[in-house]
Each structure stands twice: as C-alpha cells, then as structure tokens.
Motif scaffolding. Structure first.
Motif, PDB file in Angstrom:
ATOM      1  N   ARG A   4     -41.863  -6.374 -15.158  1.00  0.00           N
ATOM      2  CA  ARG A   4     -42.816  -7.463 -14.962  1.00  0.00           C
ATOM      3  C   ARG A   4     -42.226  -8.785 -15.427  1.00  0.00           C
ATOM      4  O   ARG A   4     -42.370  -9.815 -14.760  1.00  0.00           O
ATOM      5  CB  ARG A   4     -44.118  -7.148 -15.710  1.00  0.00           C
ATOM      6  N   TRP A   5     -41.543  -8.775 -16.574  1.00  0.00           N
ATOM      7  CA  TRP A   5     -40.894 -10.011 -17.039  1.00  0.00           C
ATOM      8  C   TRP A   5     -39.843 -10.467 -16.038  1.00  0.00           C
ATOM      9  O   TRP A   5     -39.738 -11.660 -15.731  1.00  0.00           O
ATOM     10  CB  TRP A   5     -40.250  -9.774 -18.407  1.00  0.00           C
ATOM     11  N   SER A   6     -39.061  -9.533 -15.498  1.00  0.00           N
ATOM     12  CA  SER A   6     -37.990  -9.900 -14.569  1.00  0.00           C
ATOM     13  C   SER A   6     -38.543 -10.520 -13.288  1.00  0.00           C
ATOM     14  O   SER A   6     -37.858 -11.306 -12.620  1.00  0.00           O
ATOM     15  CB  SER A   6     -37.135  -8.669 -14.221  1.00  0.00           C
ATOM     16  N   VAL A   7     -39.774 -10.171 -12.927  1.00  0.00           N
ATOM     17  CA  VAL A   7     -40.420 -10.725 -11.740  1.00  0.00           C
ATOM     18  C   VAL A   7     -41.072 -12.073 -12.056  1.00  0.00           C
ATOM     19  O   VAL A   7     -40.962 -13.026 -11.283  1.00  0.00           O
ATOM     20  CB  VAL A   7     -41.463  -9.716 -11.206  1.00  0.00           C
ATOM     21  N   GLN A  61     -31.985  -4.625 -22.080  1.00  0.00           N
ATOM     22  CA  GLN A  61     -33.317  -4.872 -22.634  1.00  0.00           C
ATOM     23  C   GLN A  61     -33.215  -5.478 -24.034  1.00  0.00           C
ATOM     24  O   GLN A  61     -33.916  -6.451 -24.353  1.00  0.00           O
ATOM     25  CB  GLN A  61     -34.127  -3.578 -22.679  1.00  0.00           C
ATOM     26  N   ARG A  62     -32.348  -4.919 -24.877  1.00  0.00           N
ATOM     27  CA  ARG A  62     -32.184  -5.472 -26.226  1.00  0.00           C
ATOM     28  C   ARG A  62     -31.715  -6.923 -26.172  1.00  0.00           C
ATOM     29  O   ARG A  62     -32.153  -7.774 -26.954  1.00  0.00           O
ATOM     30  CB  ARG A  62     -31.167  -4.639 -27.014  1.00  0.00           C
ATOM     31  N   ALA A  80     -33.683 -10.181 -27.656  1.00  0.00           N
ATOM     32  CA  ALA A  80     -33.083 -11.133 -28.588  1.00  0.00           C
ATOM     33  C   ALA A  80     -33.096 -12.552 -28.019  1.00  0.00           C
ATOM     34  O   ALA A  80     -33.297 -13.531 -28.747  1.00  0.00           O
ATOM     35  CB  ALA A  80     -31.647 -10.713 -28.906  1.00  0.00           C
ATOM     36  N   ARG A  81     -32.923 -12.650 -26.712  1.00  0.00           N
ATOM     37  CA  ARG A  81     -32.835 -13.960 -26.049  1.00  0.00           C
ATOM     38  C   ARG A  81     -34.205 -14.645 -25.969  1.00  0.00           C
ATOM     39  O   ARG A  81     -34.303 -15.871 -26.059  1.00  0.00           O
ATOM     40  CB  ARG A  81     -32.284 -13.721 -24.640  1.00  0.00           C
ATOM     41  N   THR A  82     -35.263 -13.834 -25.784  1.00  0.00           N
ATOM     42  CA  THR A  82     -36.591 -14.413 -25.552  1.00  0.00           C
ATOM     43  C   THR A  82     -37.548 -14.259 -26.726  1.00  0.00           C
ATOM     44  O   THR A  82     -38.601 -14.915 -26.751  1.00  0.00           O
ATOM     45  CB  THR A  82     -37.244 -13.741 -24.332  1.00  0.00           C
ATOM     46  N   GLY A  83     -37.217 -13.385 -27.684  1.00  0.00           N
ATOM     47  CA  GLY A  83     -38.142 -13.118 -28.776  1.00  0.00           C
ATOM     48  C   GLY A  83     -39.284 -12.194 -28.392  1.00  0.00           C
ATOM     49  O   GLY A  83     -40.204 -11.976 -29.181  1.00  0.00           O
ATOM     50  N   ARG A  84     -39.213 -11.619 -27.197  1.00  0.00           N
ATOM     51  CA  ARG A  84     -40.256 -10.708 -26.728  1.00  0.00           C
ATOM     52  C   ARG A  84     -39.867  -9.264 -27.021  1.00  0.00           C
ATOM     53  O   ARG A  84     -38.712  -8.971 -27.319  1.00  0.00           O
ATOM     54  CB  ARG A  84     -40.493 -10.888 -25.228  1.00  0.00           C
ATOM     55  N   ARG A  85     -40.843  -8.374 -26.925  1.00  0.00           N
ATOM     56  CA  ARG A  85     -40.586  -6.945 -27.045  1.00  0.00           C
ATOM     57  C   ARG A  85     -41.196  -6.247 -25.842  1.00  0.00           C
ATOM     58  O   ARG A  85     -42.323  -6.536 -25.445  1.00  0.00           O
ATOM     59  CB  ARG A  85     -41.185  -6.375 -28.344  1.00  0.00           C
TER      60      ARG A  85
END
Length: 646
Positions: free
Chosen positions: A42-45, A23-24, A28-33
C-alpha cells in the motif's frame, strides 16, 4: 480452494530475503513500520515516486536518476517517471567484468557453451563497434530472428549499448509472421540464424531469411549466425567475425529514462500485432524489482526460463544479468528426447530459479514423471510459472512431485507492461490456486462492468488505477496515441484495463481465470474458461481442453472441445464423467451444452491456447493472423462440426 498454505518460508529464509532487507531500509528511510506485506504494498502504491526512487537505490541501478520530482503529470496515459534521469540498459546488464560464468547455453542436440562476464563484455564491445561502423545509432531499429542462445544476448546488448531499439522474433515464425512485425518498424539491420533445431529435426532458414530480407527495403545490412551449418547468404556479414574482430570495452550511451529500448508485439490473434514500445529505464526498474525483490534473485544465482526470443519472458530473462546472475539458456523442445530434459538441465547446471509455463507443468504432471523421484533438484529455490493460468492441481503437483520445499510463484502480467501485475514473494506463504501478492508499485484492483471496485472473492476485470513506469512509451506508428489509448484506457477512462478475468483473495493475493475477452456468458452469467479447464484437465482421460461460447437461439451456450489422451475415445460415459466433474467443481452453468473431441488444440507460439480464433471459426468467421499460431492447421477441425449444428 483451501486457504491452508502449501508452503511457508522458514524464518531464516524470510530474514535473509531481499524483500525483508528492502522493507527495513524503507522503514529506516521513512520512520514508518509495516506490519505486513500488504502494508508495504500500500505504501509503494500511495508513494510511488518515493518507492521507485528507493527501488533504484536498492537495486543499484547504474546511471543518474536526476533531480526530484521523480513522477510528474501523474495520470494515465501521460505520467512521466524520472524525467531527468540518464542511464543505459546495457551498462546495467554488463556491470560484472570478472571471469565468472555469465551465460550457459544448452542446445537440444546436446551442445553446451559458456561465456564469462569478461568474455560477454568483450564480445558486446566488439560487435557494438562494428554496428557503429555500419551506421547504427540511437533510435535505429535492430531486429533479430534468433534462437535463445548467447548470440541473441550479445546482439541485443551491442545494439542497446548504442541506444538502438531492439526487436526479436523466434526462428519458428513464418515469413508472414515476421513481416507483420518487422515490416511495421522498418529495421535498419537484421540478425538472423541459418536454421534451428526442434524435436529432433533441423530446419534450414536460408530461403526464408532471403525472402524476409528482400521484403524489408529499410534493411541496410544482414548479419547471420551459423547455428546449424546451412549455406551462407550472399552479402551477409558473419556474426562470429563481428563479435571477435575488435574485442574491447563497450561504450554506453546514457539516454533518457523513456528512451525506447524494446519493441514487443501483441499476440496478433485479433488483428495486426501491436508494436509496443518500452522505455529503457522503465524495463530495467520494473524487472529489477520483480527479480531482486519478488524473486529474491542474487549475484551468483543461476536463472533459467524456458522461452524463445519471441516472448517477453526472454527480455525478462536477459535482464537477470543486472542482478549479477548467471543466465542458463536453452533452445529446443522441452520434451525431446523425453520429458526429463529440462530437469536434467536443472541438475547439471545447478539452476536456482527455474522458470517455465503453466502448460509445461501440467504436461509434466500428465506425463507421469515425478522429478522429485528421478532428479536431485537440491539447487532449486524458486519455480516461476506464467503464460497462462496455473491450475490448483499443478500447485499440488509441484509440491508433491517436484519439490516440497520451494517457492512456487505464479506470476502474471504481460507484454503490454514488460512485467507483472501479480507476483511472488519469498516472505509469504504459497496457497493453492493463488498468486501470492500484488506487485510492489502497482495499484492493482478488480472492477465490475460499471467500474466499481469489487471485494475479495468477487470476479471482475483486472485494472491498475494509478500510473506505473512500465506503461508503454506508445505504439509504433501511432503518432496521436489513439490506438494506445483505445487498447488500455477506453473501457475505464484514466484506468489501465488489462483484459484478465480475476478475483482478489482474502489473503492479499489473486486468483486468475483467463482472458476476459474469452469469458463465456451463458444466460448473462460471466464464466472464466479456466473454471472449466481445471476440473476437466485433471481427468486422466483428457490431455487438454478449450471452451468457447457459441451464439445459439438468442443466447450463448458453452461448447467444450477436448483432446483425449492417446488411446482414449470420447464416448457417452466419458462425456458424463466430464460433465459431472465440472458440475462438482464449479456450477451447473459451467456444464457445456456440447462436448466435442479434437486431435489438437490451436495455440500461439508462446503456448497459449486461442479461444478467440476457435470461436471465429465456429461462427464462420475467418480467424486473423494465422502466422501467430504454432499449429494453425489445428483450426480445420473446428469448421462445420455437425455436433454444433443442433
């Protein structure tokens, strides 16, 4: 069911988990939290291409993922993940070369063997070289009838290192059951053991293997494994000699992501077994996510799963080598000489991840054994359960009778996807009767009969609404894909229909009620059989139960078959107690119209009870594919029962 957690991970366990590290990394990769697991899911889908590419990196898959895009033609069926990738499944599993222990084998007879990672690579290298000399190459089918021992792992890795397609059955399959499977895929080479041990008995397979060999004209060679010291078959090659003849580094054929790796089989209880073809990259990526993230499997862990080579969980277990884990293999009965045997193994081998079936946990509970009082079990961090629905009472038993501080993951998916739709997580609490979470990358939902998504708490059909990597490459001998499409996409076009009866929970998990084709329909109300089994099987007098819907008077009535405990008779007071328990824990519609005692319940070789076969027998129809059953003789009890004639 109570929503209060039975177990909650400590903050330290959450923070050191691979799930939290992943998750961390995504943040870091997407700038999302992500404020919750549900948000990460939900993001993974929604961003499946990005998720699976990130999972490739995090799980340190060996190979070339190829250029973007990593998902093309995003539809079901037809989607392609990593279209430019090249990799070898065997290379990923043989990544370690050190002298640490790779495989530990324990036999029912008390035998014990070990192979180091270095020894495993050397044997795979030798056997692969011999297979190449025998003419085995990419795309050839290599089949096996083997116990769950080192030879099966070595043979599978040798075959798949060449790009051959692996398919296996367990030694307890009869001739017809083997031919129903291998006869369809026409293997070029067969590995077979000379026999096996189960429940204190030794079974000689020499004649059976000879009959199978004669019935498979595609076979060019037979390689036998000396497992019980039975007579050698004429013209067969010896596994031990081939695996030690020229030890050396294996050569790995890096092939496309969808290159066929395994052929697995449907249960065959409703027709000829479907030959389900799975791609190498898909199996590797899907199981790596389930093991590394959902199970928190790490280098040096000791992974055990009670399985045979005829169940998908053997392929899942073998893939644990890709995480750098040690595999603990067991072949034999889990109750011989008594119910302590697997817990003895756990302590002796310091198992960290203990995998088994829901039926096993229920049987231990009913045996009266409380392993927490008789065993140490301090090494165990995670218990995995699959194969059938894990009853709420079994959740209670694990935390009361086995270990209070353990992650109990009730996981569910299937042979069809070589993995799970719902899984566990080391970052989430465990609640009674619930699978913890929907698996990452899997757009799991619940539909009603009209294809509408249902809210949490409403029962319906388990579906997956978006493509995922481990959809089968296809079925063997299905050139236009018609059987494949009919199996999963006919009910809801463009949506994977799995055939499980489930409901989402407000906690983001799922409750499972069994196969939807076994759902009962009295008065037009759909009832999952697990809703009946749960209150019945917690009664001390009842060892096991099976429910069907019997066509009756223009409707359907519920018939419950019970196997009483030894020394218990089904009489009027016990019938009343059963009905009262069902009424109290379910609804009046769940209460059976008839309750019938039987001495055995038919089940498949992987331990699943077979409601459909019993339903066929009760209605005077011939059940299909009896070879899939571990105890087909049990079906005779369900024929012409006078209790069902009125």
């Amino acid at each position: 069911m109570s929503s209060a957690p039975l177990w909650t991970p400590s903050p330290e366990r959450v923070e050191r988990s691979a799930m939290r590290a992943f998750q961390r990394g995504i943040e870091a990769r997407t700038g999302r939290r992500f404020a919750s697991y549900t948000e990460l899911w939900r993001w993974s889908v929604d961003e499946r291409a990005e998720f699976w590419r990130a999972a490739w990196d995090f799980c340190e898959l060996i190979g070339d993922p190829g250029p973007a895009p990593f998902l093309v033609d995003d539809r079901m069926p037809g989607a392609r993940f990593f279209p430019g990738a090249r990799l070898s499944y065997a290379e990923n599993l043989l990544r370690r070369t050190d002298p640490a222990t790779a495989l530990i084998f324990r036999g029912e007879d008390g035998s014990r063997r070990e192979l180091s990672f270095a020894e495993l690579r050397a044997q795979v290298g030798s056997l692969a070289a011999e297979l190449r000399r025998l003419g085995i190459s990419a795309g050839d089918r290599v089949a096996a009838i083997l116990p769950n021992g080192p030879e099966a792992i070595v043979a599978m890795l040798a075959a798949t290192s060449l790009g051959a397609i692996w398919s296996s059955c367990s030694p307890d399959f009869g001739v017809r059951g083997v031919l129903d499977r291998f006869g369809q895929i026409e293997p070029k080479l067969l590995f077979a053991c000379d026999g096996y041990r189960y429940a204190g008995k030794t079974f000689d397979l020499s004649e059976r293997v000879a009959e199978i060999r004669a019935a498979l004209p595609s076979l060019s060679r037979l390689v036998t494994v000396d497992f019980v010291g039975a007579r050698a078959l004429p013209g067969a090659l010896d596994f031990g000699e081939l695996a030690r003849s020229r030890p050396g580094e294996p050569e790995f054929a890096r092939l496309p992501f969808d290159h066929p790796l395994f052929i697995l089989y449907s249960s065959g209880t409703t027709g000829a077994p479907k030959c389900i073809v799975h791609g190498a990259g898909a199996v590797l990526a899907k199981i790596a996510v389930e093991q590394r993230l959902h199970t928190d499997l790490r280098r040096g862990d000791r992974l055990f799963y009670f399985t045979t080579c005829g169940w998908m969980m053997w392929n899942w277990l073998a893939t644990g080598l890709a995480a750098g884990a040690t595999l603990v293999l067991y072949d034999g009965s889990p109750f011989h000489p008594d119910e302590r045997v697997l817990f003895d193994l756990v302590d002796a081998e310091r198992v960290t991840v203990f995998g088994t079936s829901a039926k096993y946990l229920d049987a231990v509970r009913k045996s009266g054994l409380e392993p927490r009082a008789t065993h140490d079990l301090s090494s165990v961090e995670t218990i995995l359960s699959t194969g059938s629905v894990l009853a709420p009472e079994s959740f209670d038993f694990v935390y009361r009778g086995i270990k209070p501080d353990v992650l109990l993951s009730s996981i569910s998916g299937g042979t069809d996807i070589a993995g799970c739709f719902v899984a566990g997580s080391p970052t989430l609490p465990v609640r009674r009767g619930e699978a913890q979470c929907l698996a990452l990358g899997m757009a799991v939902d619940v539909f009603d009969d009209a294809g509408r998504a249902l809210a949490p708490g409403e029962k319906g059909e388990l579906v997956c609404t978006r493509a995922f990597p481990s959809m089968p490459v296809g079925f063997w001998n299905d050139p236009d894909g018609a059987r494949y499409r009919a199996s999963y996409f006919e009910r809801f076009p463009g949506v994977w229909h799995h055939g499980d009866w489930v409901e989402l929970t407000p906690n983001g998990g799922m409750t499972l009620y069994g196969r939807s084709d076994a759902v009962l329909n009295p008065g037009g109300v759909r009832i999952g059989t697990a809703e009946i089994y749960r209150p019945v099987e917690q009664l001390d007098e009842i060892a096991e139960a099976l429910a069907i819907g019997q066509d009756w008077a223009g409707d359907v009535r519920v018939v419950l078959f019970v196997r009483p405990r030894d020394g218990v008779a089904l009489d009027a007071p016990l019938e009343a107690k059963i009905r009262a328990a069902i009424r109290a824990h379910a609804t009046p519609r769940h209460v059976p119209a008839r309750i019938v005692a039987v001495s055995d319940i038919p089940r498949t070789k992987s331990g699943k009870i077979v409601e459909l076969a019993v339903r066929d027998v009760v209605h005077g129809r011939a059940p299909k594919n009896l070879e899939t059953l571990a105890n087909p003789e049990a079906l005779a009890q369900f024929t012409n029962r006078p209790e069902l004639a009125s």
